[in-house]
Design a protein around this motif. Sequence first.
Motif, PDB file in Angstrom:
ATOM      1  N   TRP A   1      55.666  41.883  85.610  1.00  0.00           N
ATOM      2  CA  TRP A   1      54.599  42.683  85.020  1.00  0.00           C
ATOM      3  C   TRP A   1      55.123  43.570  83.901  1.00  0.00           C
ATOM      4  CZ3 TRP A   1      50.295  40.583  86.093  1.00  0.00           C
ATOM      5  CH2 TRP A   1      50.128  39.918  87.319  1.00  0.00           C
ATOM      6  N   LYS A   2      56.371  44.014  84.021  1.00  0.00           N
ATOM      7  CA  LYS A   2      56.983  44.737  82.911  1.00  0.00           C
ATOM      8  C   LYS A   2      57.128  43.821  81.700  1.00  0.00           C
ATOM      9  CE  LYS A   2      59.675  47.933  85.800  1.00  0.00           C
ATOM     10  NZ  LYS A   2      61.044  48.342  86.208  1.00  0.00           N
ATOM     11  N   TYR A   3      57.597  42.591  81.950  1.00  0.00           N
ATOM     12  CA  TYR A   3      57.766  41.626  80.854  1.00  0.00           C
ATOM     13  C   TYR A   3      56.429  41.337  80.175  1.00  0.00           C
ATOM     14  CZ  TYR A   3      58.437  37.130  78.537  1.00  0.00           C
ATOM     15  OH  TYR A   3      58.454  36.119  77.616  1.00  0.00           O
ATOM     16  N   LEU A   4      55.382  41.132  80.983  1.00  0.00           N
ATOM     17  CA  LEU A   4      54.071  40.832  80.426  1.00  0.00           C
ATOM     18  C   LEU A   4      53.604  41.954  79.505  1.00  0.00           C
ATOM     19  CD1 LEU A   4      51.374  39.190  80.372  1.00  0.00           C
ATOM     20  CD2 LEU A   4      50.648  40.630  82.303  1.00  0.00           C
ATOM     21  N   GLN A   5      53.760  43.196  79.949  1.00  0.00           N
ATOM     22  CA  GLN A   5      53.268  44.306  79.146  1.00  0.00           C
ATOM     23  C   GLN A   5      54.136  44.560  77.920  1.00  0.00           C
ATOM     24  OE1 GLN A   5      51.586  47.736  80.872  1.00  0.00           O
ATOM     25  NE2 GLN A   5      50.783  46.699  82.674  1.00  0.00           N
ATOM     26  N   VAL A   6      55.416  44.214  77.983  1.00  0.00           N
ATOM     27  CA  VAL A   6      56.246  44.286  76.779  1.00  0.00           C
ATOM     28  C   VAL A   6      55.748  43.272  75.748  1.00  0.00           C
ATOM     29  CG1 VAL A   6      58.537  43.777  75.845  1.00  0.00           C
ATOM     30  CG2 VAL A   6      58.311  45.259  77.842  1.00  0.00           C
ATOM     31  N   VAL A   7      55.405  42.062  76.206  1.00  0.00           N
ATOM     32  CA  VAL A   7      54.864  41.045  75.284  1.00  0.00           C
ATOM     33  C   VAL A   7      53.574  41.551  74.642  1.00  0.00           C
ATOM     34  CG1 VAL A   7      53.846  38.739  75.133  1.00  0.00           C
ATOM     35  CG2 VAL A   7      55.928  39.103  76.476  1.00  0.00           C
ATOM     36  N   LEU A   8      52.682  42.120  75.451  1.00  0.00           N
ATOM     37  CA  LEU A   8      51.432  42.644  74.902  1.00  0.00           C
ATOM     38  C   LEU A   8      51.694  43.801  73.935  1.00  0.00           C
ATOM     39  CD1 LEU A   8      49.177  42.578  78.104  1.00  0.00           C
ATOM     40  CD2 LEU A   8      49.056  41.059  76.126  1.00  0.00           C
ATOM     41  N   THR A   9      52.725  44.600  74.228  1.00  0.00           N
ATOM     42  CA  THR A   9      53.091  45.684  73.314  1.00  0.00           C
ATOM     43  C   THR A   9      53.477  45.127  71.949  1.00  0.00           C
ATOM     44  OG1 THR A   9      53.897  47.016  75.162  1.00  0.00           O
ATOM     45  CG2 THR A   9      54.623  47.653  72.965  1.00  0.00           C
ATOM     46  N   MET A  10      54.272  44.075  71.942  1.00  0.00           N
ATOM     47  CA  MET A  10      54.707  43.493  70.680  1.00  0.00           C
ATOM     48  C   MET A  10      53.546  42.892  69.891  1.00  0.00           C
ATOM     49  SD  MET A  10      57.803  44.268  70.529  1.00  0.00           S
ATOM     50  CE  MET A  10      59.152  44.781  71.584  1.00  0.00           C
ATOM     51  N   MET A  11      52.463  42.531  70.581  1.00  0.00           N
ATOM     52  CA  MET A  11      51.297  41.996  69.876  1.00  0.00           C
ATOM     53  C   MET A  11      50.674  43.036  68.954  1.00  0.00           C
ATOM     54  SD  MET A  11      51.076  38.861  70.748  1.00  0.00           S
ATOM     55  CE  MET A  11      49.430  38.390  70.259  1.00  0.00           C
ATOM     56  N   VAL A  12      50.890  44.321  69.256  1.00  0.00           N
ATOM     57  CA  VAL A  12      50.327  45.379  68.421  1.00  0.00           C
ATOM     58  C   VAL A  12      50.969  45.379  67.037  1.00  0.00           C
ATOM     59  CG1 VAL A  12      49.923  47.867  68.278  1.00  0.00           C
ATOM     60  CG2 VAL A  12      49.779  46.738  70.467  1.00  0.00           C
TER      61      VAL A  12
ATOM     62  N   PHE B   1      43.779  46.200  67.826  1.00  0.00           N
ATOM     63  CA  PHE B   1      44.306  47.420  68.436  1.00  0.00           C
ATOM     64  C   PHE B   1      43.586  47.730  69.742  1.00  0.00           C
ATOM     65  CE2 PHE B   1      46.104  48.751  64.216  1.00  0.00           C
ATOM     66  CZ  PHE B   1      47.401  48.945  64.667  1.00  0.00           C
ATOM     67  N   LEU B   2      42.278  47.532  69.756  1.00  0.00           N
ATOM     68  CA  LEU B   2      41.512  47.819  70.967  1.00  0.00           C
ATOM     69  C   LEU B   2      41.988  46.971  72.142  1.00  0.00           C
ATOM     70  CD1 LEU B   2      39.089  49.083  72.494  1.00  0.00           C
ATOM     71  CD2 LEU B   2      37.688  47.197  71.600  1.00  0.00           C
ATOM     72  N   ILE B   3      42.183  45.680  71.934  1.00  0.00           N
ATOM     73  CA  ILE B   3      42.485  44.815  73.072  1.00  0.00           C
ATOM     74  C   ILE B   3      43.964  44.829  73.456  1.00  0.00           C
ATOM     75  CG2 ILE B   3      40.519  43.320  72.581  1.00  0.00           C
ATOM     76  CD1 ILE B   3      42.416  41.261  71.425  1.00  0.00           C
ATOM     77  N   PHE B   4      44.847  45.162  72.506  1.00  0.00           N
ATOM     78  CA  PHE B   4      46.282  45.100  72.818  1.00  0.00           C
ATOM     79  C   PHE B   4      46.931  46.464  73.077  1.00  0.00           C
ATOM     80  CE2 PHE B   4      46.121  40.968  70.371  1.00  0.00           C
ATOM     81  CZ  PHE B   4      46.306  40.172  71.490  1.00  0.00           C
TER      82      PHE B   4
END
Length: 555
Positions: free
Chosen positions: A290-301, A268-271
């Motif tokens: 950059w929107k796509y990248l942050q959506v991917v990181l969002t899904m990692m949560v 949770f801390l890193i994502f």
Amino acid sequence: MATITEKAQSFVKVDRRDGKLAMAHIHVAFIALLIGGLCGLLQTLVRSGQFTLPWGIGYYQLLTVHGVLLALILTTYFIFGFQIAAVSRTAGTLTDKQRMLGWIGFWTMTIGTTAAAVMVLLNEASVLYTFYAPLQAHWIFYVGLALVVVGSWIGGAGLIMKYREWRKTNPGEPSPLLTFMVIVNLTMWIICSLGVAVEVVFQLIPWSLGWVDKIDILLSRTLFWYFGHPLVYFWLLPAYMVWYVIIPKIIGGKIYSDALARLSFMLFLIFSIPVGFHHQLTEPGIDSFWKYLQVVLTMMVVIPSLLTAFSMFATFEIRGRQLGGKGLFGWFKKLPWKDARFVVPFIGMAAFIPAGAGGIINASNQMNQVVHNTIWVTGHFHLTLATTVVLTFFGAAYWLIPHLTGRVLTKQMNKLAIIQAIVWAVGMSIMSGAMHIAGLMGAPRRSDFSTYGDSAQATDWIGYQIAQAVGGTILFIGIILVLYIIVHLVWFAPKGETEFPIGEVSENAEKTPMVLENWKIWLTICIFLILFAYTVPVFDMLQNAPPGSKGYKFW
């Protein structure tokens, strides 16, 4: 129920001085619940078209009070009260210096809260809890918000000092799980709140004072959402602390895995921080990559969320089968369904299933286009914060407050607490369900619909607005019930000892690897992801800022 009213047990008690500091925060939290909840009720009545606000009160004035008090003040104060008690209980009594930092932080936050609240009540700051520019509030409102953030840093510093003290005294050993979780949450809060502090101090305050003519709106929103999405996990992780550490003890079971719990918190801390762009998918000025990248990181949560679900239901099933549960779901019947300390948070857990699904929709580019800026988002918000998180906080309060005040939760109050949770679940199902459906029909969020007149759209939405008013009224009854219970627990409940329940780790669990407490590794990963996700797009915003958006008058 025996554990609720047991007498004269040698419980490990939170030090009375630390308890007083924790209770000061909790008092403010429930005052915020009363005022913010009343404003929420009035909002739903206005949206129904059947009620007009008296005395010149503005709809957006109410909306700002509701959002700021419940989303920022209720949560922050309760979380800090809980975390102070948790660290004192598991890592040891705070030193005088650490406790002094806690009090300085409390009063700094409270002065800031009062200043911001006064400006909102004077209708000088009706800018909603997101306080988006170009809506402008009085400078005192922004200074008040800055003080709330700074005060939280000061109070958090005392708890971090206690954690470091414990680590030095116990080298090579994993810290107490609950204390470790508190420090992860504080670390995430401090890192993410830097964004909103920069926005308020360097953009909004100079602008509201007239020192600058314009500010960069896109940069302002980006700084807010750098903070705004991790804020959701700042609310959620204390609920996870209760689920992971407290609930196993309450049901008579054990923590499934200490290592899994720590891993989920570090994930949770890193994502949770480099994901703010998924709130800005429709905004120009941010490259799609950059929107796509942050959506991917969002899904990692989703990963630590699923780890948590697995851990909790493994704990429930193991305990249920120990109590004689047979068959596929026989264990489920054996759980303590008459104990409010379990039932109330469990309803919050159940609500997180549809809430999490809605979050995936909000963060998905194509599906987000359907629901973006509709009242669907408000419905989702009320499932996550106002149901999952708030019900877990209520459930925690039913043992935390008696522990800190030297009283007990009686059978009558326990029964009323379960009734309150059911009332809350019914009211929220009606209100949030209506919001989700109306949102799919295109009904906008943050609107009283008075501007739509007799249009066909307004006619289609009105039934759902009435349903929201019905649900909101039921929810306000739930607020009255919980406040009655809290007042009883603080001042009128019978004297006695109530346990601060801390679960033990299962003897079958794997040993916790110390790498999970190697902060150099995890903070490096966290900072790298933040820099990777934000450096280039923020640089682009600065390079392409609108003319005059950064110029000071006296320059």
